[in-house]
Enzyme design. Sequence first.
Site, short mmCIF file in Angstrom:
data_model
loop_
_atom_site.label_atom_id
_atom_site.label_comp_id
_atom_site.label_asym_id
_atom_site.label_seq_id
_atom_site.Cartn_x
_atom_site.Cartn_y
_atom_site.Cartn_z
N ARG A 78 -2.01 -5.80 -8.40
CA ARG A 78 -0.94 -6.73 -8.03
C ARG A 78 -0.72 -7.81 -9.08
O ARG A 78 0.40 -8.29 -9.29
CB ARG A 78 -1.29 -7.40 -6.70
CG ARG A 78 -1.36 -6.42 -5.52
CD ARG A 78 -1.98 -7.08 -4.34
NE ARG A 78 -3.36 -7.49 -4.62
CZ ARG A 78 -4.14 -8.08 -3.73
NH1 ARG A 78 -3.69 -8.38 -2.53
NH2 ARG A 78 -5.39 -8.41 -4.06
N SER B 62 -3.16 -7.68 3.11
CA SER B 62 -3.22 -7.51 4.56
C SER B 62 -3.57 -8.83 5.24
O SER B 62 -2.97 -9.18 6.28
CB SER B 62 -4.28 -6.46 4.93
OG SER B 62 -3.92 -5.19 4.42
N LYS C 185 -18.35 -6.07 8.36
CA LYS C 185 -17.12 -6.88 8.53
C LYS C 185 -16.27 -6.27 9.65
O LYS C 185 -15.83 -5.13 9.53
CB LYS C 185 -16.36 -6.87 7.20
CG LYS C 185 -15.25 -7.89 7.07
CD LYS C 185 -14.65 -7.80 5.66
CE LYS C 185 -13.32 -8.52 5.56
NZ LYS C 185 -12.61 -8.16 4.31
N HIS D 274 0.84 -1.22 0.00
CA HIS D 274 0.00 0.00 0.00
C HIS D 274 0.87 1.26 0.00
O HIS D 274 0.63 2.21 -0.74
CB HIS D 274 -0.87 0.04 1.26
CG HIS D 274 -1.90 -1.02 1.38
ND1 HIS D 274 -2.02 -1.83 2.49
CD2 HIS D 274 -2.87 -1.43 0.51
CE1 HIS D 274 -3.02 -2.66 2.33
NE2 HIS D 274 -3.55 -2.45 1.15
O1 LIG Z 1 -3.87 -5.79 1.05
C1 LIG Z 1 -4.79 -5.99 0.22
O2 LIG Z 1 -5.80 -6.70 0.47
C2 LIG Z 1 -4.67 -5.37 -1.17
C3 LIG Z 1 -5.73 -5.52 -2.08
C4 LIG Z 1 -5.65 -4.99 -3.35
C5 LIG Z 1 -4.50 -4.28 -3.71
N1 LIG Z 1 -4.13 -3.65 -4.86
N2 LIG Z 1 -2.90 -3.10 -4.72
C6 LIG Z 1 -2.48 -3.37 -3.49
BR1 LIG Z 1 -0.83 -2.78 -2.84
C7 LIG Z 1 -3.44 -4.11 -2.80
C8 LIG Z 1 -3.52 -4.66 -1.51
#
Ligand SMILES: O=C(O)c1ccc2[nH]nc(Br)c2c1
Length: 159
Positions: free
Chosen positions: A90, A127, A41, A17
């Site tokens: 990602r 996360s 949630k 992030h």
């Molecule tokens: O931590 C996540 O759930 C999550 C989700 C979607 C994500 N897109 N880009 C990043 Br960096 C990212 C992180």
Amino acid sequence: MRRAVCPGSFDPVTNGHLDIIGRASRLFDEVIIGVLINQSKTGLFTIEERLEMLREATAPYENVRVASFHGLLVDFCRAQGAAVVVKGLRAVSDFDYELQMAQMNIGLSGVETLFMPTNPLYSFLSSSLVKDVVKWGGDASSYLPDNVLARLVGRLKQN
Ligand SMILES: O=C(O)c1ccc2[nH]nc(Br)c2c1
């Protein structure tokens, strides 16, 4: 003033992030990190804790600020005066959902979405995965800012 919103749950914020946030801070006059309040949630950290960790981790970026919101992202963007949402991608698996959200957001309000490829160092991060790694005693120091790692270890010890 060109503003962008970086939305997410940030439960907790990861180095993935922060990579996106730092890059966005160099493209826009102001970046607002929007922490989504999802009533359906309960996360590991409270909204206030997530906001605090984000503020600590983004302190070096003077044009980045943190706020929480619930409801539609486009309503938050409008309220903040932001015309752009910045999202990290990602992997191809992120794209379908993010494309759907981006198209809906344009349709609802004209808010555009800027997709940024995540740094390959962090393309496998989430996360939830990092929480699992720490829960089972793994070393997540490469994936979390120090302040977040310390809080996460402490919180998981409590649970
Ligand atoms: O931590 C996540 O759930 C999550 C989700 C979607 C994500 N897109 N880009 C990043 Br960096 C990212 C992180």
